[in-house]
Design an enzyme around this catalytic site. Structure first.
Site, PDB file in Angstrom:
ATOM      1  N   GLU A  68      23.048  47.087  45.340  1.00  0.00           N
ATOM      2  CA  GLU A  68      23.233  46.361  46.617  1.00  0.00           C
ATOM      3  C   GLU A  68      24.710  46.384  47.027  1.00  0.00           C
ATOM      4  OE1 GLU A  68      21.180  42.562  46.814  1.00  0.00           O
ATOM      5  OE2 GLU A  68      19.262  43.587  46.649  1.00  0.00           O
ATOM      6  N   GLU A  96      13.788  46.880  43.270  1.00  0.00           N
ATOM      7  CA  GLU A  96      13.583  45.426  43.399  1.00  0.00           C
ATOM      8  C   GLU A  96      12.541  45.193  44.483  1.00  0.00           C
ATOM      9  OE1 GLU A  96      17.038  42.875  43.608  1.00  0.00           O
ATOM     10  OE2 GLU A  96      18.181  44.227  42.309  1.00  0.00           O
TER      11      GLU A  96
HETATM   12  O1  AHR Z   1      16.465  39.800  41.991  1.00  0.00           O
HETATM   13  C1  AHR Z   1      17.391  38.869  42.434  1.00  0.00           C
HETATM   14  C2  AHR Z   1      18.530  39.486  43.226  1.00  0.00           C
HETATM   15  O2  AHR Z   1      18.049  40.021  44.409  1.00  0.00           O
HETATM   16  C3  AHR Z   1      19.247  40.659  42.583  1.00  0.00           C
HETATM   17  O3  AHR Z   1      20.219  40.266  41.694  1.00  0.00           O
HETATM   18  C4  AHR Z   1      19.865  41.332  43.762  1.00  0.00           C
HETATM   19  O4  AHR Z   1      20.050  42.708  43.554  1.00  0.00           O
HETATM   20  C5  AHR Z   1      18.928  41.013  44.897  1.00  0.00           C
HETATM   21  O5  AHR Z   1      19.584  40.519  45.999  1.00  0.00           O
END
Ligand code: AHR
Length: 479
Positions: free
Chosen positions: A172, A294
């Site tokens: 991210e 994710e």
């Molecule tokens: O999964 C929780 C968070 O969500 C992670 O650390 C991040 O990459 C995303 O914003």
């Protein structure tokens, strides 16, 4: 609803890595959830919870991503090796401001991966780490011969290098990983990935930090400037029924919120289609994978818990999200090479929840169990007549066809005729619930559990199935 099998072309293989998981130093995912330490009264092997490891092995966990997430871009791996009592502590600024002991580090991660029998996906630090630090981590993990990092690893008790199949170059980086513009990150990606050297025989699959949800410009800039230097490009998408600010409760929601949640899960289809179309311009062969490292539901943390720990319950609604999303990944199997649900234990859409020595499997866990036959199976092309609340996958492996059907209607059963020659049903199982908020808890761990499914009949041209509302069903049929 009628489903016709179209046998004209053989489908792509559904990579087993689509069934991957993600474990971050966040709340009680690593500590308590996966790792309790060697001296814990909770049964463990070298500190790893035996019950959790066994449960994850049962769903054939293929790959585990670690150490983050946002944590990855603040993680300095050298703090997490050597004797535990000497390891430097740090503040976990993203997740509750708690003290991170660094007792779970590189050696512990590879011990966990060994016990799980899965591949390792390590996420490096671009946001606050140096090129040298990242490069040395790769050397420490994978170098077999004589080198400063390999020698140091041996001093710390690990003679042989570990197998590391996947490596993420930042996380991210448009947000918690450095608030970068895509042009800037593309340049950094080119530079950092240069020093992710291959020391052993195993090629390291390099994942570039990809877009947030529908940031198609990010994908365009990364592909244009670096596609030939990456194997995968990540994509993150979470389902928040009430939006990012309010999110919504995991347990208390009405029918409208149920359907909004399912529709938001289905939005993954558009996201993959559009990101993939951009990638096609630079990579028509689909060599570069979309890595959805994710995904899942993200609700408001359970009342009374640390909001920075992202602990949420998991209902039959989460099971719908899991099934709908996995079906979408299957459909895009040519481009989606890996996905990692967030997160494995005690955080967001978890497979497993723990409380002290107790452990429960969530409805989402059971979807992964019902779907495990699809791992490395060939996607079977089919045509399904219109239904607004059915999402399904048909795949083929080792002479068997597996059909998984999710009915996310809150009220209506659905009759489905599956046109399949030799349609002898070998096995049929499902999960279902009578209430939208049905879930497992430590006092009632089997409210949602896999049960034998019997509502089917062999017919002249296949199988007729009646799936109840709020259910996920899998039938294994002789091919
Ligand atoms: O999964 C929780 C968070 O969500 C992670 O650390 C991040 O990459 C995303 O914003």
């Amino acid at each position: 609803m009628n489903i016709q099998i179209l046998n004209q072309k053989s489908g792509p293989t559904i990579s087993r890595y689509i069934y991957g998981h993600f474990a971050e130093h966040l709340g009680r995912c690593i500590y308590e959830g996966l790792y309790v330490g060697e001296d814990s009264a909770i049964p463990n092997v070298n500190g790893m919870r035996t019950d959790v490891v066994e449960a994850l092995k049962a769903i054939k966990i293929p790959v585990l991503r670690w150490p983050g997430g946002c944590f990855a871009d603040e993680y300095h791996w050298k703090d997490g090796i050597g004797p535990k009592e000497n390891r430097q502590k740090m503040v976990n600024t993203h997740w509750g401001g708690v003290t991170e002991t660094n007792h779970f580090g590189t050696h512990e991660f590879f011990e966990l991966v060994k016990q799980l029998g899965c591949e390792a996906y390590v996420n490096g630090n671009v946001g606050s780490g140096t090129v040298q630090e990242m490069s040395e981590w790769v050397e420490y993990i994978t170098m077999g011969g004589v080198s400063p990092m390999a020698d140091w690893r041996r001093e710390n008790g690990q003679e042989e290098p570990w197998a590391m199949k996947f490596f993420g170059v930042g996380n991210e980086n448009w947000g918690c990983g450095g608030n970068m513009r895509p042009e800037y990150y593309a340049d950094l990606y080119r530079r950092y990935q240069t020093y992710v050297r291959q020391y052993g025989d195993q090629k390291i699959y390099k994942v570039a930090g990809g877009a947030n949800v529908d940031d198609y410009n990010w994908t365009e800039v990364l592909m244009k400037n670096a596609h030939w230097l990456m194997d995968g490009l990540s994509l993150h998408y979470y389902v928040h029924p009430k939006g990012w600010e309010e999110k919504g409760s995991a347990l208390e929601f009405d029918e409208n919120e149920w359907y909004v949640t399912c529709q938001k899960a289905a939005h993954m289809d558009e996201l993959i289609t559009r990101h993939s179309a951009i990638m096609d311009q630079y990579d028509p062969e689909k060599r570069v994978g979309i890595i959805v490292d994710e995904w899942g539901t993200w609700f408001t943390a359970e009342p009374g818990t640390n909001p920075g720990f992202l602990y949420q319950q998991n209902t039959i609604r989460d099971a719908m999200v899991a099934a709908i999303t996995l079906n979408i990944f299957h459909k895009h199997a040519e481009r989606v090479h890996m996905a990692n649900i967030a997160q494995t234990v005690n955080v967001l859409q978890a497979m497993i929840l723990t409380e002290g020595e107790k452990m429960i499997k969530t409805p989402s866990y059971h979807v992964f169990e019902l779907y495990k036959n699809h791992q490395d199976a060939e996607l079977v092309d089919s045509y399904g007549s219109e239904s607004e609340t059915i999402s399904y996958t048909i795949s083929k492996k080792e002479g068997k066809v597996t059909v998984s059907i999710c009915n996310f209607s809150t009220s209506d059963e659905e009759e489905i005729s599956l046109a399949l020659a030799n349609g002898t049903v070998l096995e049929a199982n499902y999960i279902f619930a009578d209430e939208m908020s049905a879930h497992n808890d430590f006092d009632a761990p089997e409210v949602v559990a896999i049960q034998p499914f019997t509502a089917y009949q062999q017919t002249a041209d296949g199988v007729a199935v009646t799936v109840p509302p709020m259910s996920v069903t899998t039938l294994v049929i002789e091919a």
